[in-house]
Each structure stands twice: as C-alpha cells, then as structure tokens.
Enzyme design. Structure first.
Site, mmCIF file in Angstrom:
data_model
loop_
_atom_site.group_PDB
_atom_site.id
_atom_site.type_symbol
_atom_site.label_atom_id
_atom_site.label_comp_id
_atom_site.label_asym_id
_atom_site.label_seq_id
_atom_site.Cartn_x
_atom_site.Cartn_y
_atom_site.Cartn_z
ATOM 1 N N GLU A 50 0.829 -1.221 0.000
ATOM 2 C CA GLU A 50 0.000 0.000 0.000
ATOM 3 C C GLU A 50 0.853 1.257 0.000
ATOM 4 O OE1 GLU A 50 -3.160 0.274 -1.150
ATOM 5 O OE2 GLU A 50 -3.633 -1.216 0.373
ATOM 6 N N HIS A 51 0.400 2.213 -0.812
ATOM 7 C CA HIS A 51 1.097 3.490 -0.959
ATOM 8 C C HIS A 51 2.520 3.291 -1.495
ATOM 9 C CE1 HIS A 51 -1.554 6.714 0.441
ATOM 10 N NE2 HIS A 51 -2.072 5.833 1.273
ATOM 11 N N ASP A 53 2.767 2.068 -4.932
ATOM 12 C CA ASP A 53 2.715 1.992 -6.407
ATOM 13 C C ASP A 53 3.359 3.223 -7.020
ATOM 14 O OD1 ASP A 53 0.523 3.607 -5.627
ATOM 15 O OD2 ASP A 53 -0.706 2.980 -7.331
ATOM 16 N N GLY A 138 -15.838 6.141 -2.713
ATOM 17 C CA GLY A 138 -15.009 6.638 -1.617
ATOM 18 C C GLY A 138 -14.751 5.592 -0.551
ATOM 19 N N GLY A 140 -12.333 3.207 -0.779
ATOM 20 C CA GLY A 140 -10.998 2.633 -0.926
ATOM 21 C C GLY A 140 -10.953 1.497 -1.936
ATOM 22 N N SER A 142 -11.585 2.084 -5.217
ATOM 23 C CA SER A 142 -11.280 2.739 -6.478
ATOM 24 C C SER A 142 -12.431 2.791 -7.466
ATOM 25 C CB SER A 142 -10.053 2.097 -7.132
ATOM 26 O OG SER A 142 -9.323 3.114 -7.745
ATOM 27 N N SER A 143 -13.532 3.359 -7.005
ATOM 28 C CA SER A 143 -14.635 3.603 -7.936
ATOM 29 C C SER A 143 -14.204 4.595 -9.004
ATOM 30 C CB SER A 143 -15.866 4.111 -7.190
ATOM 31 O OG SER A 143 -15.663 5.412 -6.674
ATOM 32 N N ASP A 188 -4.446 1.252 -9.402
ATOM 33 C CA ASP A 188 -5.898 1.143 -9.530
ATOM 34 C C ASP A 188 -6.334 0.904 -10.978
ATOM 35 O OD1 ASP A 188 -5.574 1.829 -6.922
ATOM 36 O OD2 ASP A 188 -6.557 3.784 -7.059
ATOM 37 N N TYR A 238 -3.175 12.432 0.538
ATOM 38 C CA TYR A 238 -2.544 11.571 -0.463
ATOM 39 C C TYR A 238 -1.356 12.290 -1.092
ATOM 40 C CZ TYR A 238 -2.162 8.152 -4.207
ATOM 41 O OH TYR A 238 -1.699 7.182 -5.056
HETATM 42 P P1 ADP Z 1 -12.693 5.880 -4.597
HETATM 43 O O1 ADP Z 1 -11.977 5.856 -5.886
HETATM 44 O O2 ADP Z 1 -11.887 5.309 -3.469
HETATM 45 O O3 ADP Z 1 -14.059 5.274 -4.644
HETATM 46 P P2 ADP Z 1 -12.558 8.700 -5.080
HETATM 47 O O4 ADP Z 1 -12.825 9.887 -4.239
HETATM 48 O O5 ADP Z 1 -11.225 8.564 -5.724
HETATM 49 O O6 ADP Z 1 -12.894 7.418 -4.206
HETATM 50 O O7 ADP Z 1 -13.608 8.631 -6.258
HETATM 51 C C1 ADP Z 1 -14.991 8.751 -5.980
HETATM 52 C C2 ADP Z 1 -15.626 9.697 -6.969
HETATM 53 O O8 ADP Z 1 -15.727 9.027 -8.249
HETATM 54 C C3 ADP Z 1 -17.049 10.076 -6.626
HETATM 55 O O9 ADP Z 1 -17.085 11.173 -5.738
HETATM 56 C C4 ADP Z 1 -17.618 10.429 -7.976
HETATM 57 O O10 ADP Z 1 -17.212 11.717 -8.379
HETATM 58 C C5 ADP Z 1 -16.906 9.437 -8.905
HETATM 59 N N1 ADP Z 1 -17.737 8.244 -9.134
HETATM 60 C C6 ADP Z 1 -17.494 6.985 -8.732
HETATM 61 N N2 ADP Z 1 -18.455 6.139 -9.173
HETATM 62 C C7 ADP Z 1 -19.333 6.903 -9.867
HETATM 63 C C8 ADP Z 1 -20.532 6.644 -10.586
HETATM 64 N N3 ADP Z 1 -21.055 5.424 -10.675
HETATM 65 N N4 ADP Z 1 -21.142 7.687 -11.179
HETATM 66 C C9 ADP Z 1 -20.641 8.927 -11.101
HETATM 67 N N5 ADP Z 1 -19.520 9.229 -10.457
HETATM 68 C C10 ADP Z 1 -18.862 8.238 -9.841
HETATM 69 MG MG MG Z 2 -10.191 6.907 -6.333
#
Ligand code: ADP
Ligand code: MG
Length: 401
Positions: A50-51, A53, A138, A140, A142-143, A188, A238
């Site tokens: 972790e941390h 990459d 949000g 962790g 990596s959405s 990610d 970060y």
């Molecule tokens: P993580 O990557 O850990 O989930 P981040 O803060 O890096 O957290 O990314 C989250 C952001 O990505 C959300 O605040 C939003 O802006 C965007 N996001 C993620 N999934 C979606 C989605 N399905 N639709 C729209 N925006 C999204």
């Molecule tokens: Mg992210």
C-alpha cells in the site's frame, strides 16, 4: 446488509448482467432509446503493497466483482449528455474543442478520459450515456478508476477502436492526475484494466509490468469491510504523503525506492527527519513485505502471510499515518478472531483515511467472521459496516448483445 444475528449469510454481489439491464433501463428513461454500447470496469482491492505503487514498489491487487457500467449511443450532435445514479442531473459536455480540467463534479473523470482520446487524435462524436455502479464510492475500492476504465472502454466501443490495455490504463491514470488532481500511482487503473477471473494482478510498479498470478483456492475468502467513513484529510493527505516519499528519495540521493535498503533509511534517520524517516521506513518495509507475501501465497504459507498483512497495517497506521480509528477497529476485531477463528490476515486497503479493510480468511468461517466484524464495529463506532465477500473477476470489457 446485517450480520447481527451471527447466522446471516454473506450475500452475493450484484450480478453484472442485472447491472447492465439496470443501466439500459436508466438510459431509456432519460434519453428515450436503446443503448447498444455497454462497457463495464471493476473496482479493486489490494491484498498488500500500500502506498508504494508511486514508489516503484510491488502491489498485489485484484479486480473485484463490483463494477461501474456505462451504456449509451451516439446522439448525432457535438455534445456528450451523461447522467449517473450518483447524480441524476444530465451533464452536457461540448466536444468541439479538447476538454480542459476544471470541472468539480463526477464528470471530471469522464472529461479526463475523453481528453485522453482527443489527445490520441480521436474526434469524439456526441453521445448519450448513463452509468450505474456496484462499487461503493469513496470506500478505498477505487470507484474512480472503475469509472475511468469503464468510460475508456465505452469510448472504444463508440469509436470502434481498440487501445492496448497498458495504454488505456495509463490514459485513465493521466485523467485522474490532470482532471481530478489526484497524483495516483498505476495500481488502480492497472487492476481495473488487466483483471482476470481467479487472478491477482501483481504489478512491478518500476517496470509497470503486470503479472497475472493464480488466486483460485476455494478454501480462501476475501472479505471487504467498508467502514463507511471518509475523512476529509484524504484530499491533501494523499498528495502530501507522495511528496514526503519524493523528499525522502532526494535526501537519500537515490532515483528509485527499489535501490534503498532499510539499513540506509536507518543510517540516514536524522538527516531524513520526522516524518519523512518514518514514511521511508514504510516504503522499504512494504516493498519487502509484498515480495515476501507473494512468495508465501504461492506456497500456501498462511502462517507467514498473516503477520505480513498485520505488519503492513501497523506500518500504515504508525509510520505512514494513513489509517484512522475506524479502520484500526475493524483490523483489531479481525486480529482478535485470529487464526483459530479462521482469520489469516487483515489490514486497511487503498489510500486510507477511511474506506475499507481487507480480511483474508478461511471460507468455512467467512460468515461468522463477517458477523463478528459487523457486531463489534457497530458496538464500538455505532456505524453499520458494509461487509461483503469478493473474488477476482474480469477487468474492463465491452458487453456485447
Ligand atoms: P474511490 O476511488 O476510493 O471510490 P474517489 O474519491 O477517488 O474514491 O472517487 C470517488 C468519486 O468518483 C465520486 O465522488 C464520484 O465523483 C466518482 N464516481 C465513482 N463512481 C461513480 C458513478 N457510478 N457515477 C458517477 N460518479 C462516480
Ligand atoms: Mg479513487
């Protein structure tokens, strides 16, 4: 999901086919018409590493069976019209000129990816698109990378082109750097782009070479426990950790953390100064732990793997200072269950400051462990954690038919 009775079963993750159907229905409701182009890209969990990459280290993530799905079609105009379940407003993005950073809403990730295609000489045509997701935001997991990789894969479909997987992952990473202002490493986007069922995406971040390593033992289960807290510090935290590591390397007179030994960190302890010396100790220790963990996993040596995960968490908590009390609570609960209760190892996963823990456990104990984590976490924090089992699944891909 509730586990308070101690007998509740872990629920399966949402089915990708159902997600695509939901996305298409959502698209039809907003844009009145079919969505022939569909792309999915997964979030990721990191087992260890972790941390590092962004420090030429090794990382051990896999693509999870939770996805961002983007569906749509060309609209014949010069604008992208996009909406998501996260924000119901339809955003209009003019496509005549190269897109510039500046957007602050979720579309910044999408804009960054579109810009990546424009930089590659593509004239991105107008399109309508709708997004749904089973990756918690949000947490962790990596959405954001899942969104970027889904968008890039969608654009491949829209433009009827194929981009090399590495190029695609790097394009998505650049979108995150330039448009979301997060100076992330390559983990990610590589995990989301390269993921395969039953495989870890081991990455040597110095050479940016992913290696797909079997991870298919049915006796093992990976539990993700989402604290459901997200501390504000994460924004600057970060970038400031990344700066600390750059400073450390400079003081040590090296160009890569791979060339730094623990002895060198200790002999330069005062010159590095606090907190850079502790950040440096984390980086070199975590690189060594990840190499050792990969070897241990390869020989099913869980007695070695568990303590490596524990040491990783402790180092992130004490030296890198990216954990928080909620993450520590979940990790401590898993430790208390221990090897006798089926826990192999537990640690925070992802950038930290909230988000999720990863607990590697014996499958036959997974339900009980999930129940105990949920009950204990609720008792300490008052928060109902979101806990689910996951497994390595397919990385970013188009869905045909
Ligand atoms: P993580 O990557 O850990 O989930 P981040 O803060 O890096 O957290 O990314 C989250 C952001 O990505 C959300 O605040 C939003 O802006 C965007 N996001 C993620 N999934 C979606 C989605 N399905 N639709 C729209 N925006 C999204
Ligand atoms: Mg992210």
């Amino acid at each position: 999901m509730r586990y308070e009775s101690g007998t509740a079963m872990l629920e399966p993750n949402p089915n990708l086919i159902d997600l695509v159907a939901d996305a298409r229905a959502g698209h039809d409701a907003r844009f009145a018409g079919p969505a022939p182009i569909a792309a999915a890209a997964p979030g990721r969990v990191n087992l260890i590493g972790e941390h590092i990459d962004y420090c030429d280290g090794f990382v051990m993530p896999f693509a999870i069976d939770r996805y961002v799905v983007m569906v749509g079609r060309p609209n014949g105009g010069r604008e992208a019209r996009v909406a998501s379940t996260v924000s119901e407003d339809i955003a209009n993005i003019p496509l005549d000129d190269p897109l510039e950073p500046g957007a602050t809403d979720w579309t910044k990730y999408l804009r960054g990816v579109i810009r990546g295609f424009q930089d590659r000489g593509h004239n991105v045509p107008g399109f309508d698109a709708f997004l749904v997701s089973s990756v918690p935001v949000g947490a962790g997991l990596s959405s954001s990378a899942a969104l970027e990789c889904a968008a890039a894969t969608f654009l491949e479909g829209l433009l009827d082109t194929v981009i090399d997987t590495r190029e695609k992952a790097l394009l998505c990473q650049k979108a995150e750097h330039d448009f979301a202002d997060v100076p992330c490493g390559i983990m990610d986007q590589f995990a989301s782009a390269y993921g395969k069922p039953n495989r870890l995406v081991m990455i040597d971040c110095r050479s940016a070479e992913p290696e797909l390593v079997p991870f298919d033992n049915p006796d093992l289960t990976v539990l993700i426990a989402n604290t459901r807290v997200h501390h504000e510090l994460s924004d600057g935290g970060y970038a400031s950790r990344r700066k600390d590591t750059e400073k450390g390397l400079e003081i040590l007179g090296k160009t890569s953390w791979r060339d730094v030994t623990e002895a060198e960190v200790l002999s330069h302890w005062d010159a590095l100064g606090d907190p850079v010396n502790r950040r440096a100790r984390h980086v070199v220790g975590e690189i060594a732990r990840t190499i050792a963990a990969a070897a241990a996993l390869g020989r099913n040596d869980f007695e070695t793997l568990g303590p490596l995960m524990a040491a990783s968490h402790d180092s992130l908590r004490d030296d890198f200072e990216v954990s928080c009390k909620e993450l520590d609570t979940l990790v401590d609960l898993a430790r208390r269950i221990g090897r006798k209760g089926g826990v192999i190892g537990a640690r925070m996963t992802g950038a930290g400051f909230g988000g999720s823990t990863v607990t590697l456990c014996e499958s036959r104990h997974a339900d009980d462990i999930a129940a105990a984590l949920a009950t204990g976490y609720k008792a300490v924090t008052g928060i109902q954690a979101d806990i689910f089992a996951t497994r390595p699944e397919r990385g970013a891909h188009q869905i045909t038919g």
